[in-house]
Design an enzyme around this catalytic site. Sequence first.
Site, mmCIF file in Angstrom:
data_model
loop_
_atom_site.group_PDB
_atom_site.id
_atom_site.type_symbol
_atom_site.label_atom_id
_atom_site.label_comp_id
_atom_site.label_asym_id
_atom_site.label_seq_id
_atom_site.Cartn_x
_atom_site.Cartn_y
_atom_site.Cartn_z
ATOM 1 N N LYS A 9 1.019 -1.309 -0.005
ATOM 2 C CA LYS A 9 -0.039 0.004 0.002
ATOM 3 C C LYS A 9 1.083 1.304 0.160
ATOM 4 C CE LYS A 9 0.942 1.337 4.382
ATOM 5 N NZ LYS A 9 1.767 2.731 4.718
ATOM 6 N N PRO A 93 9.487 -4.404 -0.318
ATOM 7 C CA PRO A 93 10.712 -4.305 0.432
ATOM 8 C C PRO A 93 10.450 -4.345 2.066
ATOM 9 C CG PRO A 93 10.424 -2.499 -1.301
ATOM 10 C CD PRO A 93 9.376 -3.459 -1.453
ATOM 11 N N LEU A 98 5.672 0.287 3.209
ATOM 12 C CA LEU A 98 4.712 -0.317 2.196
ATOM 13 C C LEU A 98 3.777 -1.203 2.703
ATOM 14 C CD1 LEU A 98 7.519 -0.463 -0.839
ATOM 15 C CD2 LEU A 98 5.400 1.475 -0.557
ATOM 16 N N ASP A 135 -2.507 -1.869 10.755
ATOM 17 C CA ASP A 135 -2.552 -1.771 9.269
ATOM 18 C C ASP A 135 -3.115 -2.900 8.280
ATOM 19 O OD1 ASP A 135 -1.623 0.565 8.723
ATOM 20 O OD2 ASP A 135 0.492 0.084 8.359
HETATM 21 P P1 ATP Z 1 4.228 -0.126 7.673
HETATM 22 O O1 ATP Z 1 4.122 0.516 6.318
HETATM 23 O O2 ATP Z 1 3.047 -1.238 8.193
HETATM 24 O O3 ATP Z 1 4.780 0.472 8.901
HETATM 25 P P2 ATP Z 1 6.486 -1.471 6.987
HETATM 26 O O4 ATP Z 1 6.393 -1.740 5.352
HETATM 27 O O5 ATP Z 1 7.333 -0.391 7.273
HETATM 28 O O6 ATP Z 1 5.270 -1.596 7.563
HETATM 29 P P3 ATP Z 1 7.302 -4.412 7.205
HETATM 30 O O7 ATP Z 1 7.903 -4.755 6.046
HETATM 31 O O8 ATP Z 1 5.959 -4.813 7.430
HETATM 32 O O9 ATP Z 1 7.271 -2.661 7.625
HETATM 33 O O10 ATP Z 1 8.170 -4.936 8.394
HETATM 34 C C1 ATP Z 1 8.310 -4.302 9.808
HETATM 35 C C2 ATP Z 1 9.017 -5.602 10.497
HETATM 36 O O11 ATP Z 1 8.250 -6.466 10.626
HETATM 37 C C3 ATP Z 1 10.154 -6.123 10.032
HETATM 38 O O12 ATP Z 1 11.448 -5.579 10.692
HETATM 39 C C4 ATP Z 1 10.126 -7.591 10.039
HETATM 40 O O13 ATP Z 1 10.858 -8.054 11.128
HETATM 41 C C5 ATP Z 1 8.678 -7.843 10.641
HETATM 42 N N1 ATP Z 1 7.903 -8.930 9.873
HETATM 43 C C6 ATP Z 1 7.022 -9.499 10.558
HETATM 44 N N2 ATP Z 1 6.371 -10.289 9.572
HETATM 45 C C7 ATP Z 1 7.024 -10.030 8.350
HETATM 46 C C8 ATP Z 1 6.649 -10.324 7.085
HETATM 47 N N3 ATP Z 1 5.936 -11.089 6.823
HETATM 48 N N4 ATP Z 1 7.304 -9.559 6.051
HETATM 49 C C9 ATP Z 1 8.585 -8.762 6.238
HETATM 50 N N5 ATP Z 1 8.542 -8.320 7.680
HETATM 51 C C10 ATP Z 1 7.862 -8.887 8.524
#
Ligand code: ATP
Length: 288
Positions: A9, A93, A98, A135
Amino acid sequence: MLYVKAPAKINLTLDVLYKRPDHYHEVEMIMTTVDLADRIGLESRADGLIKIVSTDNFVPDDQRNFAYQAAELLKNTYGITEGVTITIEKQIPIAAGLAGGSSDAAATLRGLNELWELNLTLDELAEHGAKIGSDVSFCVYGGTALATGRGEKIMELPAPPTSWVLLAKPKIGVSTADVYGGLKIDGLEHPNTKQMITAIENNNYDLMCKSLGNVLETVTFKLHPEVVMIKEQMHRFGADAVLMSGSGPTVFGLVENEARVSRIYNGLRGFCEEVYVVRMLGERNPLA
Ligand code: ATP
């Protein structure tokens, strides 16, 4: 093996209204899914265990994985005796703003609903999702929505005006908790969420571009100046509007004119390894 798509997203707006007595932030955000997606494979196992298999070494393979938590929640709530192997083919990533982890959890909920024949509605799956992360509810539905509360209250919106979306992620991961922790709510310049809703409802591309806003930018910009640089470069190469997604560090640019997309892409690739050209999906997710 049952396969489910877990799309990323972006935030067209992200506003923080106040800090609640329960320490969560009351937010108001407009999110939309794009066609950059992880692929989740689900395969039943007789031993009752939940196993995570991933193509990416940075994805946790135990209870810390949001997809694992999703499977455990459904298994415990509905007394399921069988287990599941969850294969995560990572394209989104990690720690990028995202919602990759949240989307994996949401896709696992949708997929297990089918695999385990639970017959739950999207609303019921979204309610379970909120227990895993703020989210996850949005990611269960996908499409475009206004999210309020701590992000779990979802109001569906129509598809935004069509445009190309360029995503650029600098080589850093950002901790969402650190960014929210560094936010000073007094004196924030709030995005105009109502105006963004009007832009979407009236299919007004220019107004959508004008209404982009994310209050977390200032915090992440201070922590990681390279994010500011990417934002400036995207503007310079000719994107119509540019914003950081979520808590960052991914920056996205909206581009209406297809001919300009490759110029911006090539310009960004000169100094940023991870650049993606995607489209907004517009539509809600199918159940699985
Ligand atoms: P948001 O936009 O919701 O804040 P994000 O994109 O910044 O999320 P994610 O990629 O979801 O962040 O990763 C955040 C943390 O979640 C990572 O450091 C990882 O250790 C943990 N995590 C748990 N499950 C997963 C998964 N299925 N894929 C990626 N990271 C995961």
